[in-house]
Design a protein around this motif. Structure first.
Motif, PDB file in Angstrom:
ATOM      1  N   ASP A   1      25.997  -8.476  18.159  1.00  0.00           N
ATOM      2  CA  ASP A   1      26.162  -9.912  18.374  1.00  0.00           C
ATOM      3  C   ASP A   1      24.882 -10.574  18.868  1.00  0.00           C
ATOM      4  N   HIS A   2      24.189  -9.925  19.794  1.00  0.00           N
ATOM      5  CA  HIS A   2      23.021 -10.575  20.404  1.00  0.00           C
ATOM      6  C   HIS A   2      21.790  -9.674  20.444  1.00  0.00           C
ATOM      7  N   GLN A   3      21.782  -8.619  19.625  1.00  0.00           N
ATOM      8  CA  GLN A   3      20.644  -7.701  19.654  1.00  0.00           C
ATOM      9  C   GLN A   3      20.586  -6.900  18.357  1.00  0.00           C
ATOM     10  N   THR A   4      19.425  -6.342  18.107  1.00  0.00           N
ATOM     11  CA  THR A   4      19.209  -5.552  16.896  1.00  0.00           C
ATOM     12  C   THR A   4      18.507  -4.249  17.268  1.00  0.00           C
ATOM     13  N   LEU A   5      18.947  -3.157  16.628  1.00  0.00           N
ATOM     14  CA  LEU A   5      18.306  -1.860  16.792  1.00  0.00           C
ATOM     15  C   LEU A   5      17.751  -1.430  15.446  1.00  0.00           C
ATOM     16  N   THR A   6      16.460  -1.048  15.409  1.00  0.00           N
ATOM     17  CA  THR A   6      15.798  -0.694  14.163  1.00  0.00           C
ATOM     18  C   THR A   6      15.183   0.690  14.263  1.00  0.00           C
ATOM     19  N   ILE A   7      15.429   1.530  13.255  1.00  0.00           N
ATOM     20  CA  ILE A   7      14.794   2.837  13.133  1.00  0.00           C
ATOM     21  C   ILE A   7      13.942   2.795  11.881  1.00  0.00           C
ATOM     22  N   HIS A   8      12.640   2.807  12.071  1.00  0.00           N
ATOM     23  CA  HIS A   8      11.694   2.568  10.973  1.00  0.00           C
ATOM     24  C   HIS A   8      10.837   3.809  10.736  1.00  0.00           C
ATOM     25  N   HIS A   9      10.716   4.194   9.471  1.00  0.00           N
ATOM     26  CA  HIS A   9       9.900   5.349   9.092  1.00  0.00           C
ATOM     27  C   HIS A   9       8.854   4.897   8.088  1.00  0.00           C
ATOM     28  N   ASP A  10       7.588   5.057   8.453  1.00  0.00           N
ATOM     29  CA  ASP A  10       6.466   4.587   7.637  1.00  0.00           C
ATOM     30  C   ASP A  10       5.602   5.791   7.262  1.00  0.00           C
ATOM     31  N   VAL A  11       5.455   6.045   5.968  1.00  0.00           N
ATOM     32  CA  VAL A  11       4.652   7.164   5.481  1.00  0.00           C
ATOM     33  C   VAL A  11       3.364   6.614   4.891  1.00  0.00           C
ATOM     34  N   ARG A  12       2.221   7.068   5.412  1.00  0.00           N
ATOM     35  CA  ARG A  12       0.924   6.553   4.969  1.00  0.00           C
ATOM     36  C   ARG A  12       0.203   7.487   4.002  1.00  0.00           C
ATOM     37  N   SER A  13       0.656   8.746   3.910  1.00  0.00           N
ATOM     38  CA  SER A  13      -0.010   9.710   3.035  1.00  0.00           C
ATOM     39  C   SER A  13       1.007  10.706   2.502  1.00  0.00           C
ATOM     40  N   LEU A  14       0.826  11.136   1.260  1.00  0.00           N
ATOM     41  CA  LEU A  14       1.697  12.156   0.685  1.00  0.00           C
ATOM     42  C   LEU A  14       1.484  13.525   1.316  1.00  0.00           C
ATOM     43  N   ALA A  15       0.490  13.635   2.190  1.00  0.00           N
ATOM     44  CA  ALA A  15       0.325  14.874   2.939  1.00  0.00           C
ATOM     45  C   ALA A  15       1.557  15.151   3.793  1.00  0.00           C
ATOM     46  N   ALA A  16       2.252  14.108   4.228  1.00  0.00           N
ATOM     47  CA  ALA A  16       3.479  14.286   5.006  1.00  0.00           C
ATOM     48  C   ALA A  16       4.558  14.959   4.165  1.00  0.00           C
ATOM     49  N   ALA A  17       4.689  14.521   2.915  1.00  0.00           N
ATOM     50  CA  ALA A  17       5.660  15.139   2.014  1.00  0.00           C
ATOM     51  C   ALA A  17       5.236  16.554   1.645  1.00  0.00           C
ATOM     52  N   LEU A  62       0.821  -1.202   0.000  1.00  0.00           N
ATOM     53  CA  LEU A  62       0.000   0.000   0.000  1.00  0.00           C
ATOM     54  C   LEU A  62       0.861   1.260   0.000  1.00  0.00           C
ATOM     55  N   PRO A  63       0.271   2.402  -0.417  1.00  0.00           N
ATOM     56  CA  PRO A  63       0.994   3.669  -0.346  1.00  0.00           C
ATOM     57  C   PRO A  63       1.307   4.000   1.122  1.00  0.00           C
ATOM     58  N   VAL A  64       2.397   4.722   1.399  1.00  0.00           N
ATOM     59  CA  VAL A  64       3.248   5.350   0.399  1.00  0.00           C
ATOM     60  C   VAL A  64       4.621   4.667   0.402  1.00  0.00           C
ATOM     61  N   SER A  65       5.263   4.612   1.567  1.00  0.00           N
ATOM     62  CA  SER A  65       6.622   4.078   1.612  1.00  0.00           C
ATOM     63  C   SER A  65       7.035   3.727   3.032  1.00  0.00           C
ATOM     64  N   GLU A  66       8.067   2.885   3.129  1.00  0.00           N
ATOM     65  CA  GLU A  66       8.703   2.563   4.398  1.00  0.00           C
ATOM     66  C   GLU A  66      10.213   2.540   4.189  1.00  0.00           C
ATOM     67  N   HIS A  67      10.935   3.103   5.158  1.00  0.00           N
ATOM     68  CA  HIS A  67      12.403   3.074   5.121  1.00  0.00           C
ATOM     69  C   HIS A  67      12.893   2.614   6.490  1.00  0.00           C
ATOM     70  N   THR A  68      13.705   1.579   6.490  1.00  0.00           N
ATOM     71  CA  THR A  68      14.192   0.986   7.729  1.00  0.00           C
ATOM     72  C   THR A  68      15.711   0.979   7.752  1.00  0.00           C
ATOM     73  N   PHE A  69      16.269   1.501   8.837  1.00  0.00           N
ATOM     74  CA  PHE A  69      17.709   1.407   9.074  1.00  0.00           C
ATOM     75  C   PHE A  69      17.911   0.469  10.256  1.00  0.00           C
ATOM     76  N   ARG A  70      18.720  -0.571  10.054  1.00  0.00           N
ATOM     77  CA  ARG A  70      18.868  -1.604  11.076  1.00  0.00           C
ATOM     78  C   ARG A  70      20.342  -1.821  11.420  1.00  0.00           C
ATOM     79  N   LEU A  71      20.633  -1.861  12.717  1.00  0.00           N
ATOM     80  CA  LEU A  71      21.964  -2.221  13.213  1.00  0.00           C
ATOM     81  C   LEU A  71      21.869  -3.560  13.934  1.00  0.00           C
ATOM     82  N   THR A  72      22.710  -4.498  13.523  1.00  0.00           N
ATOM     83  CA  THR A  72      22.728  -5.816  14.132  1.00  0.00           C
ATOM     84  C   THR A  72      24.034  -6.005  14.893  1.00  0.00           C
TER      85      THR A  72
END
Length: 240
Positions: free
Chosen positions: A185-201, A173-183
């Protein structure tokens, strides 16, 4: 129109992003002068600046018209080639040019977080593996997206090491998702950006239009726009 209203020449006004930007500008009291991709700008109506929301193929023509008319340019087109970027740099020697790979507040916050992580982890013995994943609908032509490339380039510039993976998906579905992930040894950190409408842009484009109208010549980015807004709202540089 009010004294602070602008005449915005909008290239690609009938596209999805262009339609959202036009609505936001009109709602804010600005006058939108529409132009189709690759068409001539409506300069006789006295435009104050140009917003390019058209496909990348129209960029060269739009830059040439901005140079001839002496107008600032907000470039929102995706899929720009190195030649297009060189043309923007050339124009920036004469006029303000704002290159926006992503217009949203969330993308700026994501970039600031990635930069902070790179700084915090400098010299750390437990070096994480970085990855960038992005998703757009099947209508998105370029892959990977400019936003994903910007995240990957930021990490590479700050750490000297490129992400282990830069992956793209075209579905959903529109619009987009961008994920930056750091892995680690025993854990993961994720920074996730999810855009649901072009009104944000569109909200970011409106902020950029106001900023560009008073900018000096040079090649600028949305980091400059949002950083300046943060300084003005807090009276200090939160990253200084």
């Amino acid at each position: 129109m009010p004294g602070d209203a602008l005449r915005v020449a909008l290239v690609g006004a009938r596209g999805r992003l262009g339609t959202a930007v036009a609505r936001a500008c009109r709602d804010d009291g600005h006058h939108v002068l529409a132009a189709g991709p690759g068409g001539d700008l409506p300069l006789r109506e006295g435009a104050d600046l140009v917003v390019d929301a058209a496909p990348a193929a129209a960029t060269g023509h739009t830059v040439a018209q901005c140079r001839a008319a002496g107008l600032p340019l907000l470039s929102c087109a995706s899929g720009l080639t190195p030649g297009h970027l060189d043309a923007l740099r050339d124009l920036a020697a004469e006029r303000p040019v704002l290159r926006a790979a992503n217009l949203t507040l969330g993308h700026w916050l994501q970039r600031r977080t990635v930069a902070l992580l790179a700084h915090t982890l400098a010299g750390h013995t437990d070096r994480p593996e970085a990855a960038v994943h992005e998703r757009h609908t099947t209508a998105k032509r370029d892959s990977p997206s400019a936003s994903a490339l910007a995240l990957a380039e930021l990490w590479t510039d700050r750490t000297g090491e490129p992400p282990a993976e830069l992956a793209s998906l075209r579905s959903g579905l529109p619009v987009s998702e961008h994920t930056f992930r750091l892995t680690f040894d025993h854990q993961t950190l994720t920074i996730h950006h999810d855009v649901r409408s072009l009104a944000a842009a569109a909200a970011g484009a409106l902020l950029a239009v106001r900023w560009l109208a008073r900018a000096r010549p040079g090649l600028w980015s949305m980091d400059d726009v949002y950083d300046d807004a943060a300084r003005r709202s807090r009276h200090v540089d939160p990253y200084g």
